[in-house]
Design an enzyme around this catalytic site. Structure first.
Site, PDB file in Angstrom:
ATOM      1  N   ASN A   7     -13.780 -11.010  12.140  1.00  0.00           N
ATOM      2  CA  ASN A   7     -13.793  -9.558  11.945  1.00  0.00           C
ATOM      3  C   ASN A   7     -14.300  -8.926  13.244  1.00  0.00           C
ATOM      4  O   ASN A   7     -15.495  -8.920  13.508  1.00  0.00           O
ATOM      5  CB  ASN A   7     -14.710  -9.225  10.763  1.00  0.00           C
ATOM      6  CG  ASN A   7     -14.783  -7.746  10.484  1.00  0.00           C
ATOM      7  OD1 ASN A   7     -14.197  -6.934  11.205  1.00  0.00           O
ATOM      8  ND2 ASN A   7     -15.508  -7.382   9.446  1.00  0.00           N
ATOM      9  N   ARG A  91      -9.436  -9.941   9.942  1.00  0.00           N
ATOM     10  CA  ARG A  91      -9.506  -8.664   9.231  1.00  0.00           C
ATOM     11  C   ARG A  91      -8.924  -7.588  10.153  1.00  0.00           C
ATOM     12  O   ARG A  91      -9.385  -7.415  11.282  1.00  0.00           O
ATOM     13  CB  ARG A  91     -10.950  -8.318   8.898  1.00  0.00           C
ATOM     14  CG  ARG A  91     -11.046  -6.983   8.233  1.00  0.00           C
ATOM     15  CD  ARG A  91     -12.447  -6.471   8.222  1.00  0.00           C
ATOM     16  NE  ARG A  91     -12.456  -5.151   7.615  1.00  0.00           N
ATOM     17  CZ  ARG A  91     -13.318  -4.208   7.945  1.00  0.00           C
ATOM     18  NH1 ARG A  91     -14.233  -4.452   8.854  1.00  0.00           N
ATOM     19  NH2 ARG A  91     -13.272  -3.030   7.365  1.00  0.00           N
ATOM     20  N   HIS A 180     -11.351  -0.494   2.657  1.00  0.00           N
ATOM     21  CA  HIS A 180     -12.083  -1.469   1.811  1.00  0.00           C
ATOM     22  C   HIS A 180     -11.131  -2.155   0.834  1.00  0.00           C
ATOM     23  O   HIS A 180     -11.551  -2.628  -0.227  1.00  0.00           O
ATOM     24  CB  HIS A 180     -13.185  -0.795   0.960  1.00  0.00           C
ATOM     25  CG  HIS A 180     -14.291  -0.163   1.724  1.00  0.00           C
ATOM     26  ND1 HIS A 180     -14.823   1.058   1.381  1.00  0.00           N
ATOM     27  CD2 HIS A 180     -14.989  -0.589   2.803  1.00  0.00           C
ATOM     28  CE1 HIS A 180     -15.805   1.365   2.223  1.00  0.00           C
ATOM     29  NE2 HIS A 180     -15.919   0.386   3.094  1.00  0.00           N
ATOM     30  N   ARG A 241     -21.727   9.556   6.771  1.00  0.00           N
ATOM     31  CA  ARG A 241     -20.457  10.311   6.764  1.00  0.00           C
ATOM     32  C   ARG A 241     -20.452  11.353   5.658  1.00  0.00           C
ATOM     33  O   ARG A 241     -20.923  11.083   4.549  1.00  0.00           O
ATOM     34  CB  ARG A 241     -19.281   9.348   6.541  1.00  0.00           C
ATOM     35  CG  ARG A 241     -18.974   8.497   7.746  1.00  0.00           C
ATOM     36  CD  ARG A 241     -17.854   7.516   7.446  1.00  0.00           C
ATOM     37  NE  ARG A 241     -18.277   6.168   7.747  1.00  0.00           N
ATOM     38  CZ  ARG A 241     -17.686   5.066   7.307  1.00  0.00           C
ATOM     39  NH1 ARG A 241     -16.619   5.151   6.519  1.00  0.00           N
ATOM     40  NH2 ARG A 241     -18.132   3.886   7.629  1.00  0.00           N
ATOM     41  N   GLU A 385     -15.522 -10.204   0.977  1.00  0.00           N
ATOM     42  CA  GLU A 385     -14.300  -9.925   1.732  1.00  0.00           C
ATOM     43  C   GLU A 385     -13.860 -11.140   2.551  1.00  0.00           C
ATOM     44  O   GLU A 385     -12.671 -11.403   2.677  1.00  0.00           O
ATOM     45  CB  GLU A 385     -14.519  -8.703   2.632  1.00  0.00           C
ATOM     46  CG  GLU A 385     -14.552  -7.420   1.816  1.00  0.00           C
ATOM     47  CD  GLU A 385     -15.122  -6.223   2.558  1.00  0.00           C
ATOM     48  OE1 GLU A 385     -16.364  -6.142   2.656  1.00  0.00           O
ATOM     49  OE2 GLU A 385     -14.344  -5.397   3.025  1.00  0.00           O
TER      50      GLU A 385
END
Ligand code: AMP
Length: 399
Positions: A7, A91, A180, A241, A385
């Site tokens: 990743n 990823r 996601h 965010r 993940e």
């Protein structure tokens, strides 16, 4: 098979070496500050302690080289030879409309990922460097791209279109993509297994609540809506965010605070969310939880706004699917904070949800936190993940 999961971020690289049969993590780690002074590799072999190695990593190829050296190190390594790595799973953040599933990497796929870079200018180029570096150091090893956006590609048009001139979609592919996806797919599928029901028969809502956070609606095994959009800025109030806003606020802030668009985007990405709402108290929910218990108004305000937004989006997805069988919590906050789960579920009385507060005290494992008589099941399903990427990789390379 042994699968290396990579990743790559712009200045970091996370990895796990996974045994696909036992599904155990043989080694894992992180390269930090790639291309910056003070770069280091943090490497943890299975059952061993963290080993930190400081060394210059001018680029990602050097970072991958250090990871491979650590894996075959005679003292602390976990494999004898690089030939023991059977495949690599990467990823990839944005697959645009091109990729609806994971895919074996070839030159055409690399070109298509490059074409999606416009949509994720910070992430896709870094992901591509990771692929190129691995190709250089492990020639001939099959590689698979697993996209954050792919699972959401089943969303219907009414869910993914913005109320903008349609020509923007036609010309620039401005639409909602969602992120996601690997986590939402993993958690929703696993929830069906956990419940002993067929995935295709269920209506599931997944709340992936981490530093970045998103909710998805999964009906009969397909994603029908999700809260992030063209970028991961849309939807929930997150760590830093903002999530959903009246777009006119951008113009308003610009005039009042004399900021240009780049500066405003920095505020929305880095200085907002629960961090901004709590008057910069913290973006970490452990701190906010402590503050909430102490009646700190900054913590109470941020926490309540976060939980309300989650509940509001979940409510929208109950309507979108005309019902829901299970609501799942996952990721850093969703897996660990019974406190936040409880606050969110206070909004679900209309669904016949009752929380078993004793069960809800546990964390980090598959569990049901609703009472047996609860009409809708509320579950905690830890996401994984990396394992999802390894599974997709094995499925494609052994096809
Ligand atoms: P993630 O992005 O999924 O790694 O989640 C990271 C976030 O999870 C952190 O910023 C914390 O806010 C939250 N978190 C982790 N552990 C806990 C905990 N025990 N209680 C509350 N929040 C937690």
């Amino acid at each position: 098979m042994k699968v290396l999961v990579i990743n790559c971020g712009s200045s970091s690289l996370k990895f796990q070496l996974i045994d696909s049969v036992s599904e155990e993590v043989i080694a894992k780690g992180l390269c930090e500050r790639i291309g910056i002074d003070g770069s280091q590799l943090v490497y943890t072999p299975q059952g061993g302690d963290k080993i930190k190695t400081q060394a210059p990593m001018p680029d990602h190829t050097e970072a991958v080289r250090m990871v491979l050296d650590a894996l075959v190190n005679p003292k602390t390594g976990v494999i004898k030879d690089l030939s023991e790595i059977d495949a690599v799973g990467h990823r990839i953040v944005h697959g645009g409309e091109k990729f609806t599933a994971s895919t074996l990497i070839n030159e055409d796929v690399i070109k298509a990922i490059e074409e999606c870079s416009d949509l994720a200018p910070l992430h896709n180029p870094a992901n591509l460097i990771g692929i190129r570096s691995c190709q250089k150091l492990m020639p001939g090893v099959p590689m698979v791209a697993v996209f954050d956006t792919a699972f959401h590609q089943t969303m219907p048009e009414e869910a993914y279109l913005y109320g903008l001139p349609y020509s923007y979609y036609e010309k620039y592919k401005i639409r909602r993509y969602g992120f996601h996806g690997t986590s939402h797919a993993f958690v929703s599928k696993h929830a069906a297994e956990y419940l002993g029901k067929k995935y295709e028969d269920l209506k599931i809502i997944v709340c992936h609540l981490g530093n970045g956070a998103s909710v998805s609606a999964v009906k009969n095994g397909k994603c029908v809506d999700t809260s992030m959009g063209l970028t991961p800025l849309e939807g929930l109030i997150m760590g830093t965010r903002s999530g959903d806003l009246d777009p006119a606020i951008l113009d308003f802030i610009g005039k009042k605070e004399h900021k240009n668009l780049d500066e405003i985007m920095t505020v929305l990405n880095k200085e907002s969310g629960v961090y901004g709402l709590s008057n910069n108290l913290s973006s970490d929910f452990r701190d906010l939880e402590d503050g909430y218990v102490d009646h700190n108004p900054n913590a109470v305000r941020a926490m309540n706004a976060f939980c309300y937004r989650v509940a509001k989006i979940v409510g929208g997805y109950v309507a979108a699917m005309n019902g829901v069988d299970a609501i799942c919590f996952t990721a850093g906050i969703g897996e660990n904070s019974g406190f936040v789960r409880s606050l969110i579920c206070e909004h679900f009385g209309y669904l016949g949800v009752t929380i078993d507060e004793e069960a809800n005290k546990k964390r980090g494992e598959d569990m049901t936190i609703s009472t047996p008589d609860s009409k809708v099941k509320v579950l905690v399903i830890p996401t994984n993940e990396e394992l999802a990427i390894a599974r997709d990789t094995v499925a494609l390379v052994t096809k």
